[in-house]
Design an enzyme around this catalytic site. Structure first.
Site, PDB file in Angstrom:
ATOM      1  N   GLU A   1      18.996  30.386 -37.271  1.00  0.00           N
ATOM      2  CA  GLU A   1      18.970  28.931 -37.118  1.00  0.00           C
ATOM      3  C   GLU A   1      18.298  28.515 -35.819  1.00  0.00           C
ATOM      4  O   GLU A   1      18.953  28.412 -34.774  1.00  0.00           O
ATOM      5  CB  GLU A   1      20.391  28.347 -37.158  1.00  0.00           C
ATOM      6  CG  GLU A   1      20.978  28.241 -38.543  1.00  0.00           C
ATOM      7  CD  GLU A   1      22.329  27.543 -38.551  1.00  0.00           C
ATOM      8  OE1 GLU A   1      22.766  27.184 -39.646  1.00  0.00           O
ATOM      9  OE2 GLU A   1      22.931  27.368 -37.460  1.00  0.00           O
TER      10      GLU A   1
ATOM     11  N   GLU B   1      22.476  30.318 -46.057  1.00  0.00           N
ATOM     12  CA  GLU B   1      23.793  29.932 -45.541  1.00  0.00           C
ATOM     13  C   GLU B   1      24.100  28.510 -45.961  1.00  0.00           C
ATOM     14  O   GLU B   1      23.292  27.611 -45.777  1.00  0.00           O
ATOM     15  CB  GLU B   1      23.824  30.056 -44.012  1.00  0.00           C
ATOM     16  CG  GLU B   1      25.143  29.622 -43.377  1.00  0.00           C
ATOM     17  CD  GLU B   1      25.105  29.743 -41.849  1.00  0.00           C
ATOM     18  OE1 GLU B   1      24.519  30.733 -41.343  1.00  0.00           O
ATOM     19  OE2 GLU B   1      25.663  28.855 -41.170  1.00  0.00           O
TER      20      GLU B   1
END
Length: 324
Positions: free
Chosen positions: A162, A250
């Site tokens: 991320e 995710e």
């Protein structure tokens, strides 16, 4: 009678006869080597394939699930054909790959070997928010893993979990290109998933300047249903329209901070959208942490991973979807 026949034919054509698939049955031995065709993940026969499963938690904080017992549960009882190993790179107090590479690799290899034994796919996730600052470590990590498992069709690589505020064009794209080059020196075929800006939400920025000259590249989209609504699906729709293949490595059924109750209505909207577009999705997380996103009750052992009586509200909701 002719009218009834025609009416019946029209009715039949209007009904969706698609068969729901239990992800646990959609295994590597069935689908083989994965690749990317257009915006779709496809199998060795060129047929569309969808991965549905679970992401493990940061390995330094939940090492008890980085083993064969837990992965057996992920496949058999969480009805998954994929698991994600979230390899911590650096943490404020508990280390990660940079400080303890041997321990990190030992945990990762245990998960990969278990996934191979269980005939499922495994996403090797460089779980970092500042991977652009750790490029040399990234290259070392992916070189080692791709050399060790060259030619193994089970593996997908996720090069940057991320990113936060980094520029796509100036920082992230060059970073990904460097890591892709390292992986491709050892593994020319397996799918590589690249992180996008804003905690892997801004797929539109990647769509405006995609990676070229490479095959089997997908772009990460992360969402948490309690926080991320139609606006993010609209962003993703735009990226798909521009030819960017998306992989949800995710997602959570709760809020973006990992807590709160399951937002069933918004989660179902996401599931419908993901299934409509044949996008793979892995739930965060195989964890017994006391928070809404955890799939497991506190103190759940590896041997009890995904057993129904040890699942949280989110865990039960996700498992039902993995079976659908």
């Amino acid at each position: 009678m002719k009218f009834l026949f025609v009416l019946g034919l029209v009715f039949a054509c209007s009904v969706n006869f698609s068969v729901a698939k239990d992800a646990a049955l959609e295994t590597v031995s069935k689908h083989g080597q994965l690749s990317v065709s257009g915006v779709d993940l496809v199998d060795s026969n060129g047929e569309k394939v969808q991965l549905k499963g679970m992401s493990l938690f940061w390995d330094v904080w939940m090492p008890q699930y980085y083993n064969k017992e837990a992965i057996d549960g992920v496949h058999d009882l969480c009805h998954s054909n994929a698991v994600r190993a979230a390899i911590s790179v650096t943490t404020e107090r508990d280390g990660g790959y940079i400080e303890t590479p041997d321990a990190s690799l030992e945990r990762l290899y245990a998960v990969i070997d278990a996934a191979i034994a269980d005939d499922i796919y495994v996403v090797v996730d460089w779980h970092d928010h500042e991977a652009d600052s750790h490029l040399n470590y990234s290259l070392d990590f992916f070189d080692k893993v791709s050399k060790k498992y060259t030619g193994v069709p089970n593996i997908l690589y996720e090069t940057f979990n991320e990113p936060t505020g980094q520029s796509w064009s100036d920082v992230l794209k060059p970073y990904h290109e460097a890591v892709i080059k390292t992986i491709r020196a050892n593994d020319p075929d397996n799918v590589i998933i690249v992180g996008t800006p804003t905690w892997s939400q801004s797929v539109d920025q990647a769509a405006a300047n995609p990676i070229t000259g490479q095959k089997n590249i997908m772009y990460t989209l992360h969402f948490y249903a309690g926080t991320h609504k139609q606006w993010l699906r609209d962003t993703a729709n735009g990226a798909l329209s521009n030819g960017i293949p998306i992989f949800v490595s995710e997602y959570g059924t709760v809020n973006a901070d990992g807590d709160g109750s399951v937002d069933e209505a918004e989660s179902r909207l996401w599931y419908d959208w993901l299934d409509e577009h044949n996008i793979s999705y892995l739930n965060w997380a195989v964890s017994d942490k006391v928070e809404g996103a955890s799939a497991l009750q506190p103190n759940t052992t590896a041997a009890n991973t995904c057993k129904e009586e040890f699942l949280t509200a989110s865990g039960k909701f996700v498992v039902a979807q993995n079976k659908a």
